[in-house]
Design an enzyme around this catalytic site. Structure first.
Site, PDB file in Angstrom:
ATOM      1  N   ARG A   1       0.927  -1.234  -0.174  1.00  0.00           N
ATOM      2  CA  ARG A   1      -0.071  -0.072  -0.155  1.00  0.00           C
ATOM      3  C   ARG A   1       0.852   1.270   0.197  1.00  0.00           C
ATOM      4  O   ARG A   1       0.367   2.140  -0.626  1.00  0.00           O
ATOM      5  CB  ARG A   1      -0.947  -0.025   1.180  1.00  0.00           C
ATOM      6  CG  ARG A   1      -2.023  -1.161   1.034  1.00  0.00           C
ATOM      7  CD  ARG A   1      -2.915  -1.101   2.518  1.00  0.00           C
ATOM      8  NE  ARG A   1      -2.135  -1.783   3.665  1.00  0.00           N
ATOM      9  CZ  ARG A   1      -2.377  -1.735   4.718  1.00  0.00           C
ATOM     10  NH1 ARG A   1      -3.350  -0.600   5.217  1.00  0.00           N
ATOM     11  NH2 ARG A   1      -1.519  -2.221   5.759  1.00  0.00           N
TER      12      ARG A   1
ATOM     13  N   GLU B   1     -19.402   3.251  -2.212  1.00  0.00           N
ATOM     14  CA  GLU B   1     -18.499   2.621  -3.103  1.00  0.00           C
ATOM     15  C   GLU B   1     -19.045   2.639  -4.522  1.00  0.00           C
ATOM     16  O   GLU B   1     -18.395   2.793  -5.509  1.00  0.00           O
ATOM     17  CB  GLU B   1     -18.249   0.972  -2.858  1.00  0.00           C
ATOM     18  CG  GLU B   1     -17.168   1.193  -1.568  1.00  0.00           C
ATOM     19  CD  GLU B   1     -18.095   1.278  -0.263  1.00  0.00           C
ATOM     20  OE1 GLU B   1     -19.260   1.256  -0.105  1.00  0.00           O
ATOM     21  OE2 GLU B   1     -17.282   1.777   0.838  1.00  0.00           O
TER      22      GLU B   1
ATOM     23  N   ASP C   1     -10.785  -8.530  11.036  1.00  0.00           N
ATOM     24  CA  ASP C   1     -12.190  -8.319  10.228  1.00  0.00           C
ATOM     25  C   ASP C   1     -12.901  -9.349   9.909  1.00  0.00           C
ATOM     26  O   ASP C   1     -14.139  -9.564   9.629  1.00  0.00           O
ATOM     27  CB  ASP C   1     -11.929  -7.204   8.839  1.00  0.00           C
ATOM     28  CG  ASP C   1     -11.150  -6.027   9.504  1.00  0.00           C
ATOM     29  OD1 ASP C   1     -11.534  -5.553  10.559  1.00  0.00           O
ATOM     30  OD2 ASP C   1     -10.809  -5.335   8.477  1.00  0.00           O
TER      31      ASP C   1
END
Length: 326
Positions: A13, A61, A120
């Site tokens: 990232r 989104e 998550d």
């Protein structure tokens, strides 16, 4: 490729954010649209440098994708980024009809693909995105192996017209390429042979490339086998010519991906082999099941639980070899 003594990790990232900043210096058409994850995706680096070209649309989104499409129609090179569970997960219709159908110049670059999202859990562990995007006409699908590959591939997709889906990993991942690796080594639609071999081939993408190299080294050490390792960073269009060459020259193939074995890299390689040079193939990946939550420090254990390890890749190679018809 790095030697075993040079192994280190780096953040994909961060490499993405740095690449965007560099691109923005020379091309004012580069813009970025984010979905309230700009800190996590490291696109904030671009926004801090070029605030007039950064658009954070919040947790919306489908809107994010549509805005990126509109900006592409206006002549921009649109980078749209958030987590893989949200793109393509929440915006399949917009990606299909607003980006792929008109073949717009939109680059969907996401992170948090696969099981290594960690705590998550299954709702955020995107394991079907490669299948979804591979099936869309005009879309090209990229899964870099490390931060060095990210740096080069982001520049390539920015310079290549049309839609792209690029999937990055959440954790810092092992570098398989030296930082001095030239950009010319990366071409869309072409895989990289990292280790040559004659007894079998491992074709991998993403963070599984590092594990493929470990498996090949273990097979050489323990079995005396010569195993070829291919980084197939372009899942679509897959390098069918290289797949056929590997089949002819090594006789058996194992694939490795942090994705469902249905519809991802293993499927793409199997399809290519079936049309070029059919050989036994064994796929390593998530076996058509959802993942589960794990603390960050337990991610490796989670990969072991789902069979995404160098040991399982080595077993897959041996099984594929055992199915070669004499």
């Amino acid at each position: 490729m790095l030697s075993s003594s040079e192994k280190k990790t780096a953040d994909m990232r961060g490499a993405y954010g740095d690449a965007l900043v560099e691109l923005g210096k020379t091309d004012p058409r580069i813009i970025c649209v984010g979905g309230d994850t700009t800190d996590s995706l490291k696109t904030k680096k671009f926004g801090d440098k070029y605030p007039e070209r950064m658009f954070n649309v919040g947790i919306a989104e489908a809107n994010l994708v549509s805005i990126a499409a509109g900006l592409a129609i206006a002549g921009k090179i649109s980078f749209a980024s958030t987590y893989a569970t949200f793109i393509p997960g929440r915006a399949v219709d917009q990606i299909r009809n607003a980006i792929c159908y008109p073949a717009l110049n939109v680059k969907l670059v996401v992170s948090h693909g696969g099981l290594t999202v960690g705590p998550d859990g299954a709702s955020h562990q995107q394991i079907e995105d490669l299948s979804t995007t591979r099936a869309m006409p005009n879309m090209r699908v990229i899964v870099p192996a490390d931060a060095v590959a990210v740096k080069h591939l982001i520049k390539i997709i920015a310079e290549t017209p049309g839609p792209f889906y690029a999937r990055l990993a959440r954790p810092a991942t092992e570098l398989v390429y030296a930082e001095s690796t030239p950009a010319e080594q990366f071409k869309v639609g072409r895989g990289n042979v990292l280790v040559d071999g004659s007894d079998a081939t491992i074709i991998a993408c993403g963070l599984m490339v590092g594990k493929a190299l470990e498996a090949a080294a273990a097979l050489k050490r323990e079995k005396g086998m010569s195993v070829r390792v291919v980084d197939m960073f372009t899942v679509k269009p897959v390098d069918a010519e290289l797949v056929g060459k590997c089949g002819r020259e090594t006789g058996a193939i194992a694939t490795a991906e942090e994705h469902n074995i249905i519809g991802g890299l293993g499927a793409a390689v199997s399809e290519a082999a079936g049309e070029t040079y059919p050989v036994p193939i064994r796929r390593v990946g998530v076996r058509d099941t959802f993942g589960e939550s794990a603390r960050d420090e337990e991610v490796d254990t989670l990969l072991e639980q789902y069979g995404l390890t160098a040991t399982e890749i080595a077993k897959a190679v041996l099984e594929a070899r055992s199915r070669i018809r004499k």
